[in-house]
Write a protein that holds these residues in place. Structure first.
Motif, PDB file in Angstrom:
ATOM      1  N   VAL A 261      91.881 -25.101  22.137  1.00  0.00           N
ATOM      2  CA  VAL A 261      92.162 -26.442  21.843  1.00  0.00           C
ATOM      3  C   VAL A 261      90.920 -27.198  21.221  1.00  0.00           C
ATOM      4  O   VAL A 261      90.744 -27.867  20.433  1.00  0.00           O
ATOM      5  CB  VAL A 261      93.155 -27.008  22.727  1.00  0.00           C
ATOM      6  CG1 VAL A 261      93.258 -28.525  22.750  1.00  0.00           C
ATOM      7  CG2 VAL A 261      94.473 -26.469  23.014  1.00  0.00           C
ATOM      8  N   THR A 264      89.417 -27.187  17.840  1.00  0.00           N
ATOM      9  CA  THR A 264      90.354 -27.424  16.578  1.00  0.00           C
ATOM     10  C   THR A 264      90.046 -28.629  16.252  1.00  0.00           C
ATOM     11  O   THR A 264      89.405 -29.572  16.855  1.00  0.00           O
ATOM     12  CB  THR A 264      91.775 -27.256  17.143  1.00  0.00           C
ATOM     13  OG1 THR A 264      92.068 -28.288  17.980  1.00  0.00           O
ATOM     14  CG2 THR A 264      92.050 -25.973  17.805  1.00  0.00           C
ATOM     15  N   LEU A 443      97.180 -22.266  17.699  1.00  0.00           N
ATOM     16  CA  LEU A 443      95.904 -22.006  18.100  1.00  0.00           C
ATOM     17  C   LEU A 443      94.922 -21.208  17.351  1.00  0.00           C
ATOM     18  O   LEU A 443      93.727 -21.458  16.682  1.00  0.00           O
ATOM     19  CB  LEU A 443      95.579 -21.960  19.539  1.00  0.00           C
ATOM     20  CG  LEU A 443      95.727 -23.242  20.507  1.00  0.00           C
ATOM     21  CD1 LEU A 443      95.340 -22.536  21.857  1.00  0.00           C
ATOM     22  CD2 LEU A 443      95.114 -23.985  20.056  1.00  0.00           C
TER      23      LEU A 443
END
Length: 450
Positions: A261, A264, A443
């Motif tokens: 995460v 990103t 993801l």
């Protein structure tokens, strides 16, 4: 990827660009559907069939040996020499053996082998051999590790490792890595001498991580015999650990998820950072630390709520803490699958550097050629090769979830008896696993700005 040579791996913008051109929405839906179909299959599959799927095969008898203590000593010496190289050698992570050894050799390759194949940590644990040798010289523990602490110290030390990996401005820098790795090794060695070998079972986070993944491996030593079974078979046959270990398993998954995460565009958007003008990791240290803490708290809460909902549907009097202790280990395949998927592209690049460096050490390279001369990243430059890479990553995520669903249902059948009660108890957890499949594949497909 937040690994050694991360900059080198991410310098190939075509990788992310070509992934965005793939029909990842279709692949994600197909992957989540495969997990959902597994849930349906578990509902109609007779219990004896599921038991046979995870039934291990007894192979040859293994002799007792102290060889792991010897190899552990050798690994400790190699590690200390790598720390010295990190302090005194090249500052280039792709040239310094410490960065390649830790982030590629250990964190990518050895962790994967540990979870997929066999307990390699028994042979390469850099503390077991030195502790055994010093105890043989007469050193004895001076303090008792309080039982009430449970696995708390291991959770703290693992979170320290995760924080360095995900929040340090330059975890691949050989000098920074040498200081952190050297201090981490020394602190845990001293703790193991003060509290005894029990520290390595309940206080040292990396060892507990590896012991956890050892329960996922195909091959294990059981009752003096080499035993083979489907990944996860040991989770159904071993003693259920204490609740603190269940929390540690959830921490593994939460940290692994945030490791994706925090790279990103979405996360950088949350932080108000333009991913196309990323100012560097030093600008988001505290934000990543806060995100890591929030990811752990969120997953612990969601998982506990999911298990509680299953108990309520089932009208079970089983205490929530006991249910979490029973079902948390079944998510280990998810954590391992995402670890493999997340670091697969880094392995394809850094693995070449590591292999070339090992060739140089063995004297097999041509004199006068740098070990980066034969490194290729051409597989990031075509749609077809990137499709294969992405589908391999997606397969790791999906297979991990499928095995997790099967394990959770097998545990539910043991705990609740009848198929109907087991099914009711698993409905919320099954939805959680399907949703996490979407999340994991999202993801992999998300654009990255770090």
């Amino acid at each position: 990827m937040v690994v050694a040579g991360a900059g080198a791996a991410l310098a190939h913008a075509t990788e992310g660009g070509l992934v965005l051109l793939l029909p990842t929405d279709f692949y994600t839906a197909a992957g989540a559907s495969a997990v959902a179909l597994t849930v349906v299959l578990m509902a109609v599959l007779p219990e004896p069939v599921l038991a046979r799927i995870f039934a291990p095969l007894l192979l040859l008898r293994l002799p007792r040996t102290r060889a792991p203590e010897i190899t552990s000593m050798l690994v400790a010496l190699v590690f200390l020499s790598l720390v010295w190289t990190g302090l005194s050698g090249s500052r280039d992570p792709m040239e310094n053996p410490l960065s390649l050894g830790i982030w590629t050799g250990f964190w990518i390759i050895i962790v994967t082998v540990q979870g997929v194949a066999f307990d390699i940590w028994r042979w390469v644990n850099p503390w077991a051999g030195p502790v055994s040798m010093l105890r043989g010289l007469g050193l004895r523990p001076v303090l008792h590790l309080p039982v009430r602490l449970g696995y708390g110290p291991a959770i703290v030390t693992f979170l320290a490792f995760a924080a360095f990996l995900m929040a340090d401005p330059a975890p691949a820098d050989p000098g920074r890595l040498a200081v952190f790795g050297g201090v981490y090794w020394l602190v845990n060695l001293l703790a193991a001498l003060i509290f005894g070998p029990r520290w390595l079972r309940r206080g040292e986070g990396i060892t507990l991580l590896m012991r956890s993944y050892a329960r996922m491996s195909l091959v294990a030593r059981r009752g003096g015999r080499l035993t083979l079974g489907l990944n996860g078979w040991q989770l159904l046959r071993g003693r259920v650990p204490r609740g603190g270990w269940a929390v540690f398993v959830l921490v593994i998954l939460a940290c692994g998820s945030f490791d994706g995460v925090n790279e990103t565009f979405w996360w950088l958007g949350v932080l108000g950072v333009n991913p196309l003008e990323f100012p560097g990791r030093s600008a988001v240290v505290w934000q990543n630390l806060a995100g890591l803490a929030a990811a752990n708290a969120l997953l612990l809460g969601i998982f506990a709520g999911t298990v509680k909902a299953g108990l309520m549907l089932n009208r079970s009097a089983l205490p929530l803490a006991e249910a979490v202790r029973l079902f948390a280990p079944t998510i280990l395949p998810i954590a391992l699958g995402y670890h493999i998927a997340h670091y697969y592209t880094a392995f394809l690049v850094e693995g070449q550097y590591l292999w070339a460096m090992l060739e140089e050490v063995a004297g097999n390279s041509h004199q006068g050629h740098g070990h980066g001369d034969h490194i290729t990243t051409g597989f990031f430059n075509t749609t077809e090769t990137m499709r294969r890479i992405w589908l391999t990553q997606a397969a790791a995520v999906v297979v991990g979830h499928v095995i997790a669903v099967m394990l959770a249902h097998a545990v539910a059948l043991k705990v609740f008896g009848g198929a109907r009660r087991a099914l009711l108890s698993q409905a919320p957890l099954a939805l959680f696993m399907i949703g996490y499949t979407f999340f994991g594949l999202w993801l992999l497909a998300s654009p990255r700005g770090v």
